[in-house]
Design a protein around this motif. Structure first.
Motif, PDB file in Angstrom:
ATOM      1  N   SER A  30       0.298  12.554  10.180  1.00  0.00           N
ATOM      2  CA  SER A  30      -0.776  13.492  10.503  1.00  0.00           C
ATOM      3  C   SER A  30      -2.088  12.733  10.602  1.00  0.00           C
ATOM      4  O   SER A  30      -2.243  11.656  10.012  1.00  0.00           O
ATOM      5  CB  SER A  30      -0.873  14.600   9.449  1.00  0.00           C
ATOM      6  N   VAL A  31      -3.028  13.268  11.359  1.00  0.00           N
ATOM      7  CA  VAL A  31      -4.303  12.592  11.607  1.00  0.00           C
ATOM      8  C   VAL A  31      -5.448  13.535  11.284  1.00  0.00           C
ATOM      9  O   VAL A  31      -5.415  14.729  11.596  1.00  0.00           O
ATOM     10  CB  VAL A  31      -4.401  12.122  13.080  1.00  0.00           C
ATOM     11  N   GLY A  32      -6.477  12.992  10.647  1.00  0.00           N
ATOM     12  CA  GLY A  32      -7.701  13.733  10.377  1.00  0.00           C
ATOM     13  C   GLY A  32      -8.895  12.843  10.618  1.00  0.00           C
ATOM     14  O   GLY A  32      -8.796  11.608  10.594  1.00  0.00           O
ATOM     15  N   PHE A  33     -10.054  13.454  10.844  1.00  0.00           N
ATOM     16  CA  PHE A  33     -11.279  12.691  11.107  1.00  0.00           C
ATOM     17  C   PHE A  33     -12.335  13.057  10.080  1.00  0.00           C
ATOM     18  O   PHE A  33     -12.470  14.204   9.676  1.00  0.00           O
ATOM     19  CB  PHE A  33     -11.792  12.981  12.523  1.00  0.00           C
ATOM     20  N   LYS A  34     -13.111  12.049   9.689  1.00  0.00           N
ATOM     21  CA  LYS A  34     -14.170  12.254   8.701  1.00  0.00           C
ATOM     22  C   LYS A  34     -15.414  11.477   9.104  1.00  0.00           C
ATOM     23  O   LYS A  34     -15.363  10.584   9.938  1.00  0.00           O
ATOM     24  CB  LYS A  34     -13.722  11.794   7.316  1.00  0.00           C
ATOM     25  N   SER A  35     -16.508  11.808   8.481  1.00  0.00           N
ATOM     26  CA  SER A  35     -17.748  11.049   8.671  1.00  0.00           C
ATOM     27  C   SER A  35     -18.442  10.923   7.332  1.00  0.00           C
ATOM     28  O   SER A  35     -18.143  11.639   6.380  1.00  0.00           O
ATOM     29  CB  SER A  35     -18.671  11.749   9.677  1.00  0.00           C
ATOM     30  N   GLY A  78      14.212   7.600  -2.901  1.00  0.00           N
ATOM     31  CA  GLY A  78      14.486   8.992  -3.196  1.00  0.00           C
ATOM     32  C   GLY A  78      13.304   9.771  -3.734  1.00  0.00           C
ATOM     33  O   GLY A  78      13.425  10.970  -4.005  1.00  0.00           O
ATOM     34  N   MET A  79      12.153   9.129  -3.865  1.00  0.00           N
ATOM     35  CA  MET A  79      10.954   9.807  -4.381  1.00  0.00           C
ATOM     36  C   MET A  79       9.914   9.940  -3.267  1.00  0.00           C
ATOM     37  O   MET A  79       9.812   9.079  -2.400  1.00  0.00           O
ATOM     38  CB  MET A  79      10.359   9.018  -5.549  1.00  0.00           C
ATOM     39  N   PRO A  80       9.137  11.025  -3.278  1.00  0.00           N
ATOM     40  CA  PRO A  80       8.107  11.202  -2.256  1.00  0.00           C
ATOM     41  C   PRO A  80       7.079  10.066  -2.325  1.00  0.00           C
ATOM     42  O   PRO A  80       6.623   9.689  -3.401  1.00  0.00           O
ATOM     43  CB  PRO A  80       7.471  12.544  -2.622  1.00  0.00           C
ATOM     44  N   PHE A  81       6.731   9.533  -1.152  1.00  0.00           N
ATOM     45  CA  PHE A  81       5.745   8.458  -1.082  1.00  0.00           C
ATOM     46  C   PHE A  81       4.710   8.828  -0.030  1.00  0.00           C
ATOM     47  O   PHE A  81       5.036   9.215   1.093  1.00  0.00           O
ATOM     48  CB  PHE A  81       6.418   7.137  -0.708  1.00  0.00           C
ATOM     49  N   VAL A  82       3.440   8.729  -0.426  1.00  0.00           N
ATOM     50  CA  VAL A  82       2.344   9.097   0.466  1.00  0.00           C
ATOM     51  C   VAL A  82       1.440   7.892   0.667  1.00  0.00           C
ATOM     52  O   VAL A  82       1.159   7.139  -0.285  1.00  0.00           O
ATOM     53  CB  VAL A  82       1.513  10.267  -0.122  1.00  0.00           C
ATOM     54  N   TRP A  83       0.986   7.736   1.917  1.00  0.00           N
ATOM     55  CA  TRP A  83       0.002   6.686   2.164  1.00  0.00           C
ATOM     56  C   TRP A  83      -1.017   7.157   3.181  1.00  0.00           C
ATOM     57  O   TRP A  83      -0.683   7.818   4.169  1.00  0.00           O
ATOM     58  CB  TRP A  83       0.656   5.394   2.664  1.00  0.00           C
ATOM     59  N   ASN A  84      -2.291   6.802   2.942  1.00  0.00           N
ATOM     60  CA  ASN A  84      -3.385   7.146   3.846  1.00  0.00           C
ATOM     61  C   ASN A  84      -4.055   5.876   4.366  1.00  0.00           C
ATOM     62  O   ASN A  84      -4.563   5.076   3.575  1.00  0.00           O
ATOM     63  CB  ASN A  84      -4.440   8.002   3.139  1.00  0.00           C
ATOM     64  N   PHE A  85      -4.033   5.704   5.678  1.00  0.00           N
ATOM     65  CA  PHE A  85      -4.875   4.684   6.307  1.00  0.00           C
ATOM     66  C   PHE A  85      -6.228   5.328   6.575  1.00  0.00           C
ATOM     67  O   PHE A  85      -6.303   6.358   7.246  1.00  0.00           O
ATOM     68  CB  PHE A  85      -4.272   4.197   7.621  1.00  0.00           C
ATOM     69  N   ILE A  86      -7.287   4.726   6.076  1.00  0.00           N
ATOM     70  CA  ILE A  86      -8.636   5.258   6.297  1.00  0.00           C
ATOM     71  C   ILE A  86      -9.422   4.196   7.052  1.00  0.00           C
ATOM     72  O   ILE A  86      -9.879   3.203   6.480  1.00  0.00           O
ATOM     73  CB  ILE A  86      -9.326   5.614   4.969  1.00  0.00           C
ATOM     74  N   GLN A 117     -15.663  11.531  15.050  1.00  0.00           N
ATOM     75  CA  GLN A 117     -14.789  10.387  15.301  1.00  0.00           C
ATOM     76  C   GLN A 117     -15.217   9.141  14.531  1.00  0.00           C
ATOM     77  O   GLN A 117     -14.758   8.043  14.830  1.00  0.00           O
ATOM     78  CB  GLN A 117     -14.792  10.077  16.811  1.00  0.00           C
ATOM     79  N   GLU A 118     -16.075   9.279  13.513  1.00  0.00           N
ATOM     80  CA  GLU A 118     -16.577   8.096  12.809  1.00  0.00           C
ATOM     81  C   GLU A 118     -15.481   7.429  11.986  1.00  0.00           C
ATOM     82  O   GLU A 118     -15.402   6.208  11.916  1.00  0.00           O
ATOM     83  CB  GLU A 118     -17.741   8.495  11.894  1.00  0.00           C
ATOM     84  N   LYS A 119     -14.623   8.212  11.358  1.00  0.00           N
ATOM     85  CA  LYS A 119     -13.504   7.691  10.579  1.00  0.00           C
ATOM     86  C   LYS A 119     -12.238   8.454  10.942  1.00  0.00           C
ATOM     87  O   LYS A 119     -12.290   9.634  11.263  1.00  0.00           O
ATOM     88  CB  LYS A 119     -13.759   7.837   9.078  1.00  0.00           C
ATOM     89  N   ILE A 120     -11.125   7.738  10.882  1.00  0.00           N
ATOM     90  CA  ILE A 120      -9.840   8.380  11.109  1.00  0.00           C
ATOM     91  C   ILE A 120      -8.965   8.156   9.882  1.00  0.00           C
ATOM     92  O   ILE A 120      -9.006   7.086   9.268  1.00  0.00           O
ATOM     93  CB  ILE A 120      -9.135   7.834  12.369  1.00  0.00           C
ATOM     94  N   PHE A 122     -11.774   3.345  18.856  1.00  0.00           N
ATOM     95  CA  PHE A 122     -10.995   2.339  18.145  1.00  0.00           C
ATOM     96  C   PHE A 122     -11.403   2.355  16.674  1.00  0.00           C
ATOM     97  O   PHE A 122     -12.597   2.375  16.353  1.00  0.00           O
ATOM     98  CB  PHE A 122     -11.244   0.941  18.723  1.00  0.00           C
ATOM     99  N   TRP A 123     -10.395   2.342  15.785  1.00  0.00           N
ATOM    100  CA  TRP A 123     -10.649   2.346  14.348  1.00  0.00           C
ATOM    101  C   TRP A 123      -9.901   1.195  13.693  1.00  0.00           C
ATOM    102  O   TRP A 123      -8.763   0.882  14.077  1.00  0.00           O
ATOM    103  CB  TRP A 123     -10.186   3.664  13.731  1.00  0.00           C
ATOM    104  N   TYR A 124     -10.542   0.619  12.694  1.00  0.00           N
ATOM    105  CA  TYR A 124      -9.963  -0.574  12.048  1.00  0.00           C
ATOM    106  C   TYR A 124     -10.081  -0.455  10.531  1.00  0.00           C
ATOM    107  O   TYR A 124     -11.090   0.021  10.004  1.00  0.00           O
ATOM    108  CB  TYR A 124     -10.703  -1.824  12.516  1.00  0.00           C
ATOM    109  N   GLU A 125      -9.026  -0.902   9.828  1.00  0.00           N
ATOM    110  CA  GLU A 125      -9.072  -0.981   8.366  1.00  0.00           C
ATOM    111  C   GLU A 125      -8.389  -2.254   7.896  1.00  0.00           C
ATOM    112  O   GLU A 125      -7.339  -2.645   8.418  1.00  0.00           O
ATOM    113  CB  GLU A 125      -8.381   0.214   7.702  1.00  0.00           C
ATOM    114  N   GLU A 126      -8.996  -2.884   6.898  1.00  0.00           N
ATOM    115  CA  GLU A 126      -8.387  -4.027   6.210  1.00  0.00           C
ATOM    116  C   GLU A 126      -8.438  -3.735   4.718  1.00  0.00           C
ATOM    117  O   GLU A 126      -9.492  -3.418   4.171  1.00  0.00           O
ATOM    118  CB  GLU A 126      -9.131  -5.327   6.524  1.00  0.00           C
ATOM    119  N   LEU A 127      -7.293  -3.844   4.058  1.00  0.00           N
ATOM    120  CA  LEU A 127      -7.221  -3.553   2.635  1.00  0.00           C
ATOM    121  C   LEU A 127      -6.500  -4.701   1.937  1.00  0.00           C
ATOM    122  O   LEU A 127      -5.412  -5.110   2.367  1.00  0.00           O
ATOM    123  CB  LEU A 127      -6.470  -2.233   2.409  1.00  0.00           C
TER     124      LEU A 127
END
Length: 347
Positions: free
Chosen positions: A97-102, A122-130, A109-112, A51-56
């Protein structure tokens, strides 16, 4: 005490009451839940093992937006809407897409990191949940307890449905005993036997498919609604009592309607002997006839004499207070008369 309906109107749902949603990323199934506000979000992700959790929140959120999308100028609310819709209702151009980091730099599996690529105006938009690993208490509050509640409620509903079907069989048997027949033979049904029904369900192909899916359909539209209702009820049962709950007495809907119709007032309703702080004097005393032990009720004029010098009171406030006091007094007198009548007819 505050009623449940009134509490639901004021209550702001937390992450625990937000239902899970099934998503598939790169062939792997995940459950995800989230809560968005005007300037923040919370997200919880699980593969049913981790289980992974983020609050921003505001400042950190703006920094990430500027870092990932420097060429996009939009309000924070608009961007949060874009992020939410990309997860909840992904369009064709949306990719996940999903990636894992530590912290040590090694993949584990420490971070997802859940990466979303979509289109905003009409413009590219990127977002990363960490998201970092969630604690066990969060797992319990957001998955274990709700699922147990859902199982209990569905079991209760099944028992009630069995009773309904059995009663329907009795009704049909009564019709048949009077010579009534179905107009079409193929719509005639056999008598319901609970044990036979359960055995049939266990031997059906759908039961096997359900086990293979490992509950991936548990949070379809109906499951999400049941989850939401159970966790809202759970929050109501475990709410923290407040002073307002203990002291505020509310009018019932019928009496409020009667008073509003007689007085033609559109002002706010207040509990018994409670006036708005902006217009109350040093004291607010109940009518003398209803509660003899209290001091006599003060008129708006006498109350105005206690207003500190240099603090002018507008005529509209006098009229509003006077109307409220009259309404409260009439309501108290009405309740008092009802109680007296009950005592007279009591045996």
């Amino acid at each position: 005490m505050t009623s449940e309906i009134e509490w639901r109107r004021k209550w702001k749902p937390d992450l625990g009451s937000c239902p899970w949603q099934a998503i598939e990323v790169e062939g792997i199934k995940y459950l995800i839940k989230f809560r968005f506000t005007e300037n923040s979000y919370e997200i919880l992700i699980t593969d049913l093992v981790h289980f992974w959790y983020e609050e921003l929140e505001d400042i950190a959120l703006r920094k990430r937006i500027q870092k990932l999308n420097p060429s996009i100028e939009a309000s924070l609310t608009r961007i949060l809407d874009q992020i939410r819709s990309s997860i909840e209702f992904p369009e064709r151009e949306t990719t996940l897409s999903v990636g894992f980091k530590s912290s040590s730099g090694e993949d584990n599996q420490e971070k997802i990191m859940l990466k979303i690529t979509s289109q905003l105006a009409g413009m590219p938009f990127v977002w990363n949940f960490i998201a970092n690993v969630a604690d066990s208490e969060m797992v319990s509050e957001n998955l274990i307890i709700p699922l147990m509640g859902m199982v209990c409620e569905l079991t209760r509903r099944q028992k009630e449905l069995v009773k309904v079907v059995q009663n329907k069989d009795k009704e049909i048997d009564d019709y048949k005993s009077q010579g009534v027949k179905t107009s079409r033979k193929h719509i005639e049904t056999k008598s319901f036997v609970e044990t036979a029904f359960e055995n049939e369900m266990l031997m059906s192909k759908m039961f096997e498919n359900s086990v293979k899916s490992l509950g991936s359909t548990a949070f379809d539209e109906a499951g999400q609604d049941l989850y939401r209702q159970i966790m809202t009820k759970y929050a109501w049962i475990n709410r923290s009592p407040t002073k307002e709950d203990d002291n505020n007495e509310e009018f019932d809907d019928e009496s409020l309607g009667d008073v509003a119709e007689r007085k033609g007032s559109s002002g706010p309703s207040w509990g018994s002997n409670r006036l708005p702080p902006s217009i109350t004097g040093p004291k607010s005393v109940s009518p003398d006839k209803v509660r003899p032990k209290t001091s006599p009720a003060k008129s708006p004029k006498s109350s105005a004499s206690n207003t500190p010098e240099g603090s002018p009171v507008k005529d509209s406030e006098y009229l509003r207070r006077q109307a409220l006091e009259r309404r409260l007094e009439q309501e108290e007198m009405k309740k008092h008369e009802k109680s007296k009548k009950k005592k007279k007819i009591a045996f």
